[in-house]
Design a protein around this motif. Structure first.
Motif, PDB file in Angstrom:
ATOM      1  N   LEU A  90       8.798   9.599  -6.746  1.00 47.88           N
ATOM      2  CA  LEU A  90       8.114   8.508  -7.450  1.00 47.88           C
ATOM      3  C   LEU A  90       6.824   8.091  -6.733  1.00 47.88           C
ATOM      4  CD1 LEU A  90      11.232   6.348  -8.399  1.00 47.88           C
ATOM      5  CD2 LEU A  90       9.841   7.758  -9.935  1.00 47.88           C
ATOM      6  N   ASP A  91       6.370   8.940  -5.813  1.00 44.00           N
ATOM      7  CA  ASP A  91       5.114   8.710  -5.087  1.00 44.00           C
ATOM      8  C   ASP A  91       5.183   7.441  -4.246  1.00 44.00           C
ATOM      9  OD1 ASP A  91       2.586   9.415  -4.251  1.00 44.00           O
ATOM     10  OD2 ASP A  91       1.564   8.389  -5.902  1.00 44.00           O
ATOM     11  N   LEU A  92       6.321   7.244  -3.588  1.00 46.54           N
ATOM     12  CA  LEU A  92       6.484   6.177  -2.609  1.00 46.54           C
ATOM     13  C   LEU A  92       6.704   6.870  -1.264  1.00 46.54           C
ATOM     14  CD1 LEU A  92       8.882   3.881  -4.694  1.00 46.54           C
ATOM     15  CD2 LEU A  92       6.422   3.587  -4.363  1.00 46.54           C
ATOM     16  N   PRO A  93       5.615   7.226  -0.559  1.00 45.75           N
ATOM     17  CA  PRO A  93       5.710   8.165   0.564  1.00 45.75           C
ATOM     18  C   PRO A  93       6.381   7.641   1.830  1.00 45.75           C
ATOM     19  CG  PRO A  93       3.455   7.398   0.315  1.00 45.75           C
ATOM     20  CD  PRO A  93       4.224   6.861  -0.855  1.00 45.75           C
ATOM     21  N   TYR A  94       6.079   6.385   2.230  1.00 41.37           N
ATOM     22  CA  TYR A  94       6.614   5.863   3.483  1.00 41.37           C
ATOM     23  C   TYR A  94       7.694   4.827   3.178  1.00 41.37           C
ATOM     24  CZ  TYR A  94       2.474   8.096   5.445  1.00 41.37           C
ATOM     25  OH  TYR A  94       1.513   9.007   5.785  1.00 41.37           O
ATOM     26  N   LEU A  95       8.922   5.123   3.555  1.00 45.40           N
ATOM     27  CA  LEU A  95      10.064   4.307   3.166  1.00 45.40           C
ATOM     28  C   LEU A  95      10.655   3.597   4.372  1.00 45.40           C
ATOM     29  CD1 LEU A  95      11.730   6.974   0.855  1.00 45.40           C
ATOM     30  CD2 LEU A  95      10.174   5.135   0.186  1.00 45.40           C
ATOM     31  N   THR A  96      10.871   2.281   4.227  1.00 48.75           N
ATOM     32  CA  THR A  96      11.452   1.493   5.312  1.00 48.75           C
ATOM     33  C   THR A  96      12.598   0.645   4.777  1.00 48.75           C
ATOM     34  OG1 THR A  96      10.029  -0.439   5.012  1.00 48.75           O
ATOM     35  CG2 THR A  96       9.188   1.334   6.419  1.00 48.75           C
ATOM     36  N   LEU A  97      13.531   0.301   5.666  1.00 51.43           N
ATOM     37  CA  LEU A  97      14.619  -0.619   5.342  1.00 51.43           C
ATOM     38  C   LEU A  97      14.326  -1.948   6.028  1.00 51.43           C
ATOM     39  CD1 LEU A  97      17.427  -1.424   4.311  1.00 51.43           C
ATOM     40  CD2 LEU A  97      18.395  -0.353   6.374  1.00 51.43           C
ATOM     41  N   ASP A  98      14.280  -3.025   5.270  1.00 59.14           N
ATOM     42  CA  ASP A  98      14.023  -4.352   5.816  1.00 59.14           C
ATOM     43  C   ASP A  98      15.293  -4.859   6.498  1.00 59.14           C
ATOM     44  OD1 ASP A  98      13.678  -7.168   6.143  1.00 59.14           O
ATOM     45  OD2 ASP A  98      12.074  -7.114   4.663  1.00 59.14           O
TER      46      ASP A  98
ATOM     47  N   ARG B  76       0.844  -1.202   0.000  1.00 57.12           N
ATOM     48  CA  ARG B  76       0.000   0.000   0.000  1.00 57.12           C
ATOM     49  C   ARG B  76       0.884   1.259   0.000  1.00 57.12           C
ATOM     50  NH1 ARG B  76      -5.337  -1.612   3.709  1.00 57.12           N
ATOM     51  NH2 ARG B  76      -5.840  -3.500   2.513  1.00 57.12           N
ATOM     52  N   ASP B  77       0.896   2.034   1.094  1.00 55.63           N
ATOM     53  CA  ASP B  77       1.684   3.271   1.117  1.00 55.63           C
ATOM     54  C   ASP B  77       3.124   3.053   1.572  1.00 55.63           C
ATOM     55  OD1 ASP B  77      -0.438   4.803   0.250  1.00 55.63           O
ATOM     56  OD2 ASP B  77      -1.100   5.332   2.269  1.00 55.63           O
ATOM     57  N   ILE B  78       3.453   1.836   1.983  1.00 59.52           N
ATOM     58  CA  ILE B  78       4.782   1.572   2.542  1.00 59.52           C
ATOM     59  C   ILE B  78       5.659   0.880   1.502  1.00 59.52           C
ATOM     60  CG2 ILE B  78       6.071   0.326   4.313  1.00 59.52           C
ATOM     61  CD1 ILE B  78       3.602   0.592   6.102  1.00 59.52           C
ATOM     62  N   ALA B  79       6.826   1.445   1.252  1.00 61.82           N
ATOM     63  CA  ALA B  79       7.819   0.840   0.367  1.00 61.82           C
ATOM     64  C   ALA B  79       8.921   0.238   1.228  1.00 61.82           C
ATOM     65  CB  ALA B  79       8.383   1.880  -0.587  1.00 61.82           C
ATOM     66  N   ARG B  80       9.072  -1.069   1.156  1.00 57.47           N
ATOM     67  CA  ARG B  80      10.062  -1.790   1.960  1.00 57.47           C
ATOM     68  C   ARG B  80      11.280  -2.089   1.098  1.00 57.47           C
ATOM     69  NH1 ARG B  80      10.399  -7.367   2.487  1.00 57.47           N
ATOM     70  NH2 ARG B  80       8.317  -7.630   1.589  1.00 57.47           N
ATOM     71  N   ILE B  81      12.404  -1.498   1.442  1.00 56.65           N
ATOM     72  CA  ILE B  81      13.625  -1.665   0.647  1.00 56.65           C
ATOM     73  C   ILE B  81      14.418  -2.850   1.178  1.00 56.65           C
ATOM     74  CG2 ILE B  81      15.788  -0.604  -0.103  1.00 56.65           C
ATOM     75  CD1 ILE B  81      14.433   2.122   0.302  1.00 56.65           C
ATOM     76  N   GLU B  82      14.705  -3.792   0.302  1.00 61.35           N
ATOM     77  CA  GLU B  82      15.574  -4.920   0.641  1.00 61.35           C
ATOM     78  C   GLU B  82      16.906  -4.746  -0.083  1.00 61.35           C
ATOM     79  OE1 GLU B  82      13.942  -8.693  -0.320  1.00 61.35           O
ATOM     80  OE2 GLU B  82      12.059  -8.387   0.748  1.00 61.35           O
ATOM     81  N   THR B  83      17.998  -4.845   0.642  1.00 56.10           N
ATOM     82  CA  THR B  83      19.317  -4.883   0.028  1.00 56.10           C
ATOM     83  C   THR B  83      20.222  -5.723   0.923  1.00 56.10           C
ATOM     84  OG1 THR B  83      21.057  -3.550  -1.028  1.00 56.10           O
ATOM     85  CG2 THR B  83      20.257  -2.800   1.128  1.00 56.10           C
ATOM     86  N   ASP B  84      21.412  -6.064   0.451  1.00 59.98           N
ATOM     87  CA  ASP B  84      22.314  -6.889   1.239  1.00 59.98           C
ATOM     88  C   ASP B  84      22.724  -6.156   2.516  1.00 59.98           C
ATOM     89  OD1 ASP B  84      22.306  -8.947  -0.665  1.00 59.98           O
ATOM     90  OD2 ASP B  84      23.876  -7.961  -1.834  1.00 59.98           O
ATOM     91  N   PRO B  85      22.740  -6.845   3.679  1.00 60.84           N
ATOM     92  CA  PRO B  85      23.076  -6.180   4.946  1.00 60.84           C
ATOM     93  C   PRO B  85      24.391  -5.408   4.914  1.00 60.84           C
ATOM     94  CG  PRO B  85      22.173  -8.351   5.390  1.00 60.84           C
ATOM     95  CD  PRO B  85      22.330  -8.251   3.892  1.00 60.84           C
ATOM     96  N   GLU B  86      25.370  -5.903   4.162  1.00 60.64           N
ATOM     97  CA  GLU B  86      26.655  -5.191   4.099  1.00 60.64           C
ATOM     98  C   GLU B  86      26.543  -3.852   3.377  1.00 60.64           C
ATOM     99  OE1 GLU B  86      26.909  -8.708   1.130  1.00 60.64           O
ATOM    100  OE2 GLU B  86      26.085  -8.310   3.124  1.00 60.64           O
ATOM    101  N   GLN B  87      25.395  -3.613   2.734  1.00 63.75           N
ATOM    102  CA  GLN B  87      25.195  -2.332   2.064  1.00 63.75           C
ATOM    103  C   GLN B  87      24.264  -1.399   2.842  1.00 63.75           C
ATOM    104  OE1 GLN B  87      24.278  -3.449  -2.186  1.00 63.75           O
ATOM    105  NE2 GLN B  87      26.222  -2.400  -2.495  1.00 63.75           N
TER     106      GLN B  87
END
Length: 271
Positions: free
Chosen positions: A250-258, A221-232
């Motif tokens: 880009l209209d991705l309002p709520y940003l989180t790091l997984d 929905r409104d949350i964009a969950r970013i996945e990347t390698d932990p070392e980054q």
């Protein structure tokens, strides 16, 4: 002889057998199909047969893959034949059920078989590897039903061995990250939206341009969950303000790091 060497020799023999006739390969530009394309192109030089690399241009595949597929095919002396397909015209795909990949693969590969029939070619291949048989891959059922051969899987070649072989042959795809279809960024049973998928694709290309190799933007929905390698993680936090600014554009309002980091198939954990 090691088991790995036996599997490699079996694959090379299988490729030589395929190259006795004209062949069609579903070519995504990923390392699996790129290795097959290279091996087929080499074997076909000895037999004089044709190898057709067929790439799909669709709403669900990252646009950068098409450009890379064309470049790689050219590098091994082949043309890249592009078939345009609108998967979202099928409501069974548009509604994004857990079995979406089955319907999608069936649609794409029926087009692939039609391409082959027009050229009177009976040998049609795709790039699933042994590891794909051990995870949730409903699309592989469609591959089997349609009679398309999967030489990597059939010869027991794993993803790590694919990358190892690609490196041995000096192929540019050896370390290229996997790029599954964009629908994997959206939870199941969420209707697929072309505009949202395009924004996700653009956001991921932006992050890759900043140096993030394995990266996904999963949107809930409104949350964009970013996945990347932990070392980054540290790099992402260093570039935090720039990333926030671009992704919010880009209209991705709520940003989180997984905090678990990048993991393939993370949308499948409840299946």
């Amino acid at each position: 002889m090691t088991a790995e060497k036996e599997r490699k020799d079996k694959l090379l023999q299988q490729i030589r057998t395929y190259a006795q006739e004209d062949t069609v390969l579903a070519f995504s530009g990923g390392v699996d199909s790129a290795l097959l394309l290279y091996l087929l192109s080499q074997a076909a030089r000895d037999t004089g047969k044709h190898v057709y690399a067929v790439t799909f241009q669709t709403a669900l595949h990252p646009q950068a893959d098409l450009a890379y597929a064309r470049h790689f095919a050219q590098s091994v002396g082949l043309d890249c034949h592009v078939l345009k397909v609108n998967e979202l015209g099928d409501p069974r795909i548009l509604s994004n059920p857990p079995g979406r990949c089955y319907y999608c693969k069936k649609m794409l590969y029926e087009k692939l078989l039609e391409f082959a029939r027009e050229r009177r070619i009976s040998t049609v291949l795709e790039g699933s590897n042994q590891d794909d048989l051990n995870v949730y891959r409903p699309g592989f059922k469609a591959v089997q039903e349609l009679g398309i051969a999967s030489p990597l899987a059939q010869c027991g070649i794993t993803k790590s061995q694919v990358r190892q072989m690609a490196g041995e042959y000096g192929l540019s795809c050896a370390s290229r990250p996997s790029a599954p279809c964009l629908a994997t960024r959206i939870p199941y049973h969420t209707t697929l939206d072309m505009q949202l998928l395009a924004r996700i694709d653009e956001g991921e290309q932006f992050l890759k341009g900043m140096g993030f190799d394995n990266v996904r933007i999963r949107v809930h929905r409104d949350i964009a969950r970013i996945e990347t390698d932990p070392e980054q993680f540290s790099l992402l936090l260093q570039k935090r303000q720039e990333i926030i600014r671009r992704l919010q554009e880009l209209d991705l309002p709520y940003l989180t790091l997984d905090l678990e980091g990048f993991r393939s198939g993370s949308m499948d954990v409840h299946l």
